[in-house]
Design a protein around this motif. Structure first.
Motif, PDB file in Angstrom:
ATOM      1  N   LEU A 124     -17.066 -13.575  25.682  1.00 24.91           N
ATOM      2  CA  LEU A 124     -18.430 -13.887  24.609  1.00 24.91           C
ATOM      3  C   LEU A 124     -19.880 -13.364  24.673  1.00 24.91           C
ATOM      4  O   LEU A 124     -19.694 -13.227  25.938  1.00 24.91           O
ATOM      5  N   PRO A 125     -19.894 -13.725  23.228  1.00 26.20           N
ATOM      6  CA  PRO A 125     -21.470 -12.907  23.712  1.00 26.20           C
ATOM      7  C   PRO A 125     -22.383 -13.518  24.817  1.00 26.20           C
ATOM      8  O   PRO A 125     -22.695 -14.752  24.061  1.00 26.20           O
ATOM      9  N   LEU A 126     -23.254 -13.274  25.375  1.00 32.80           N
ATOM     10  CA  LEU A 126     -23.213 -14.131  26.963  1.00 32.80           C
ATOM     11  C   LEU A 126     -25.383 -13.951  27.243  1.00 32.80           C
ATOM     12  O   LEU A 126     -24.842 -12.486  27.608  1.00 32.80           O
ATOM     13  N   ALA A 127     -25.690 -14.746  27.449  1.00 36.22           N
ATOM     14  CA  ALA A 127     -27.598 -14.938  28.251  1.00 36.22           C
ATOM     15  C   ALA A 127     -27.578 -15.775  28.840  1.00 36.22           C
ATOM     16  O   ALA A 127     -26.673 -16.376  28.655  1.00 36.22           O
ATOM     17  N   ILE A 128     -27.893 -15.201  30.071  1.00 36.83           N
ATOM     18  CA  ILE A 128     -28.131 -16.011  31.320  1.00 36.83           C
ATOM     19  C   ILE A 128     -29.513 -15.753  31.233  1.00 36.83           C
ATOM     20  O   ILE A 128     -30.578 -14.999  31.593  1.00 36.83           O
ATOM     21  N   SER A 129     -30.269 -16.719  31.654  1.00 33.77           N
ATOM     22  CA  SER A 129     -31.660 -17.095  32.177  1.00 33.77           C
ATOM     23  C   SER A 129     -32.219 -15.974  33.518  1.00 33.77           C
ATOM     24  O   SER A 129     -31.124 -15.971  34.552  1.00 33.77           O
ATOM     25  N   TYR A 130     -33.526 -15.553  33.409  1.00 34.45           N
ATOM     26  CA  TYR A 130     -34.040 -14.564  34.582  1.00 34.45           C
ATOM     27  C   TYR A 130     -35.207 -14.476  34.642  1.00 34.45           C
ATOM     28  O   TYR A 130     -35.694 -15.400  34.569  1.00 34.45           O
ATOM     29  N   ARG A 154     -29.030 -10.501  30.810  1.00 31.48           N
ATOM     30  CA  ARG A 154     -30.219 -11.170  31.898  1.00 31.48           C
ATOM     31  C   ARG A 154     -30.962 -11.265  30.617  1.00 31.48           C
ATOM     32  O   ARG A 154     -31.081 -10.272  29.796  1.00 31.48           O
ATOM     33  N   GLY A 155     -32.100 -12.369  30.630  1.00 29.81           N
ATOM     34  CA  GLY A 155     -33.126 -12.532  29.658  1.00 29.81           C
ATOM     35  C   GLY A 155     -34.088 -12.968  30.394  1.00 29.81           C
ATOM     36  O   GLY A 155     -33.464 -14.564  31.605  1.00 29.81           O
ATOM     37  N   PHE A 156     -35.818 -12.976  30.941  1.00 25.77           N
ATOM     38  CA  PHE A 156     -36.490 -14.514  30.895  1.00 25.77           C
ATOM     39  C   PHE A 156     -36.011 -15.105  30.140  1.00 25.77           C
ATOM     40  O   PHE A 156     -36.765 -15.251  29.330  1.00 25.77           O
ATOM     41  N   GLY A 157     -36.395 -16.463  30.970  1.00 25.76           N
ATOM     42  CA  GLY A 157     -35.690 -17.655  30.668  1.00 25.76           C
ATOM     43  C   GLY A 157     -38.113 -18.671  30.129  1.00 25.76           C
ATOM     44  O   GLY A 157     -38.187 -19.902  30.502  1.00 25.76           O
ATOM     45  N   ASN A 158     -38.794 -18.051  30.270  1.00 21.16           N
ATOM     46  CA  ASN A 158     -39.601 -18.010  30.654  1.00 21.16           C
ATOM     47  C   ASN A 158     -40.224 -18.680  28.222  1.00 21.16           C
ATOM     48  O   ASN A 158     -39.814 -18.310  27.936  1.00 21.16           O
ATOM     49  N   LEU A 159     -40.735 -19.500  28.460  1.00 24.02           N
ATOM     50  CA  LEU A 159     -41.323 -20.324  27.266  1.00 24.02           C
ATOM     51  C   LEU A 159     -43.070 -20.097  27.259  1.00 24.02           C
ATOM     52  O   LEU A 159     -43.958 -19.811  28.325  1.00 24.02           O
TER      53      LEU A 159
END
Length: 651
Positions: A124-130, A154-159
């Motif tokens: 599945l399309p998947l994105a994980i906090s980095y 990888r994707g930055f999990g910043n807010l």
């Protein structure tokens, strides 16, 4: 005239610019003020965001405190459990997955290996906090994370929070480039892109989704430890976001905190990512209009403030109008968000309006003050400062209407001035007279009097007009005494340098007269008219008769309780039938002298027409042969005109 209007318009433009700039800088740079604007924005989002159905395509699987209670350790989260959960989501036909868990350290080797292999092969399309060092990871943690999570996931999990103000989450993290040049977007952006929706990598405000009701959240949330027991249809075709939903950690302030109970507005990070994913999938615009769009609104409010400040109206009415305009602005701001989902600033424009109103009022006041100063400089040589101030503060006094009330008058005259002035060069005469008159005027002004006019060397001054003075008689008498001292010194100085001048004689009287502007509409004079004015003039002339320098009428002397006098006589002025008391002011030394005491005894005897009066006066005459008043009374008694009444046969 044109240049004046252009100058005024230019000043108003500058005021609009300054008020706009100040409001923008203050409400975007100073936390104390900016927090208020942000709070109002948050409150509108929390209370006026239109209700929306629960999102049909997004489901949150929350790893809760109860979930962690099933394992021997709570951190890191059991990797075997996460692998089971991902396999379950995949098996139940989810459309895509966002995993908001940071894999920055090893746990159990077998479980780590299983989860790592699953991530690499996930269908599945998947994105994980980095994260990296700026996210407070050590180099070892970054190395483990880079090895564990495939680069494409990888994707930055910043807010994005407004840490300068109240820490509310307001934006979607756009991502950033790493040191090797590789760009890593935010985790929500990675998921949406992997789902086939291109996303521009730019900063954007977060558009919060409305709740269906006060008891239903915008997104369906399932506890992670219960998912395997729930119907598979709940996940089929859904975008699933997996992350922590703990009671005390990983909670972030949202705009809803302004209207919810304490802590209820602080949302888990996974919920905020859900709002971001929903916004990016739907190409939804945030309600914020952006910095450069707010500037014209603030400038418009400032222009309204300038316009209001420039109107010719009472201050109270101007303030009331400003308050109504601000209220209207706030109502419009709240209404616009509720029905158009546009969040315009209301605090900064309100401040700009008020600031521009104040600056305009200050500018106009200063301009008017400058004009008044110009008028004052232009006319101060013609009008007394008292009258000029009164007219500048109340121009209505320039009318021709007169009024009748009690006034005090001073007349001064220089003995023999006409004779010796004819022998002086005109320039010398002008300089001499100007120095003398300037000194007299300064004294009159200092005592609050008005120099009404000059008649050659003579000065006519009025007290109790145009400004009312309860102590006008005391002022007039004190002024006359000071003028006498000045004139005596002036005469002595002129004679000492070989010049010529005369003795100044002064008359003071208090009485009722008409005061106002007399003349035509084009040319008039502010002055007093009436018998009291003539009496004051006659009193000045009595000094020659009594050998004094200052003569004060009884009506003026009776008001001066702390000023000593000696009576000169009850004088019937020429053309009059009633006598007025006439006095000479004394200083403290004279009042305490035996000579004055004897004079007062002689005057009392004279008033009773006692024969003893002549003997006492004769003794006084021998003591002070220069006292013309004593000599006068002796002459009168000797000629058979006893008593204190003196009938004048000349002015």
């Amino acid at each position: 005239m044109i240049w004046s209007k252009l100058s005024r318009f230019g000043a108003f433009v500058v005021i609009v610019g300054l008020a706009t700039l100040a409001s923008v800088l203050v409400f975007n740079g100073l936390p104390l003020f900016g927090s208020f604007e942000r709070w109002v924005e948050n409150y509108r989002i929390a209370t006026l965001t239109p209700p929306e159905p629960q999102h049909p395509d997004i489901v949150i699987i929350g790893i809760t405190d109860d979930t962690l209670g099933q394992f021997l350790y709570s951190s890191p989260i059991d990797r075997g459990f996460l692998a089971d959960l991902l396999e379950l989501v995949q098996a139940r036909g989810a459309h895509g997955v966002l995993l908001d868990v940071l894999f920055d350290r090893p746990t159990e080797l077998a479980k780590d290996a299983r989860l790592k292999a699953l991530l690499e092969a996930y269908r599945l399309p998947l994105a994980i906090s980095y994260g990296r060092e700026p996210e407070r990871l050590t180099p070892d943690e970054v190395a483990f994370l880079d090895d564990f999570v495939p680069a494409k996931l990888r994707g930055f999990g910043n807010l994005v929070t407004d840490d300068l103000y109240d820490g509310t989450v307001r934006g979607i993290y756009p991502g950033r480039a790493l040191s090797d040049g590789m760009f890593v977007p935010g985790v929500a952006t990675v998921l949406v892109e992997r789902l086939g929706h291109p996303v521009a990598h730019r900063a954007r405000a977060l558009a919060y989704r409305g709740q269906p009701s006060s008891t239903v959240e915008p997104f369906l949330e399932l506890p992670a430890h219960t998912v395997r027991f729930l119907p598979p249809a709940l996940l089929a075709g859904k975008i699933v976001l997996i992350g922590g939903d703990f009671s005390l950690i990983d909670r972030h302030r949202s705009p809803f905190a302004t209207a919810r109970e304490a802590g209820a507005g602080n949302l888990p990070g996974i919920v905020l990512h859900a709002h971001a994913v929903a916004q990016l999938l739907g190409n939804r615009q945030a309600p914020e209009i952006g910095f450069w769009s707010t500037v014209p609104i603030i400038a418009t409010a400032a222009a309204i403030g300038v316009l209001l400040g420039a109107l010719d109206m009472a201050v109270a009415l101007r303030i009331a109008a400003a308050v109504l305009l601000v209220i209207a602005l706030w109502i419009a701001g709240f209404t616009l968000f509720r029905y158009s989902d546009v969040l315009v600033p209301v605090v900064a424009p309100s401040a700009a309006l008020g600031l521009a109103l104040w600056m305009t009022g200050t500018y106009i006041a200063r301009r008017d003050l400058a004009q008044k100063r110009f008028i004052q400089r232009a006319f101060s040589r013609y009008l007394s400062p008292a009258l000029l101030d009164e007219l500048m503060n109340d121009p209505r006094k320039l009318s021709l209407d007169a009024e009748r009330h009690e006034l005090s008058f001073i007349f001064t005259d220089v003995a023999g001035f006409t004779g010796f002035s004819e022998q002086l060069d005109p320039n010398q005469l002008s300089a001499l007279l100007n120095r003398y008159l300037e000194g007299v005027c300064e004294i009159v002004f200092r005592h609050g009097g008005m120099v009404d006019k000059f008649i050659g060397d003579a000065v006519f001054a009025i007290f109790n007009a145009p400004k009312r003075q309860d102590d006008h008689a005391q002022r007039a008498v004190a002024c006359a005494i000071e003028i006498d001292r000045f004139a005596s010194g002036f005469l002595e100085a002129e004679l000492g340098r070989g010049g010529r001048f005369g003795l100044t004689r002064i008359g003071v009287h208090t009485g009722v007269a008409s005061i106002g502007n007399f003349g035509s509409a084009e040319r008039f004079e502010y002055t007093a008219l009436g018998d009291a004015v003539n009496t004051a003039s006659r009193l000045e002339g009595l000094n020659k008769y009594f050998g004094t320098r200052v003569c004060v009428s009884g009506s003026a002397a009776s008001r001066c309780l702390n000023q000593p006098f000696r009576p000169l006589g009850n004088v019937v002025l020429k053309g009059k039938t009633e006598a007025i008391e006439v006095f000479e002011p004394l200083d403290a030394t004279q009042e305490a002298s035996p000579y004055v005491a004897e004079y007062l005894r002689a005057y009392a005897l004279m008033a009773r027409k006692s024969p003893e009066a002549y003997r006492v006066l004769a003794e006084l005459g021998r003591t002070n042969p220069d006292d013309r008043c004593v000599a006068l009374h002796l002459e009168r008694i000797a000629s058979g005109r006893g008593g204190t009444e003196i009938v004048m046969d000349e002015k």
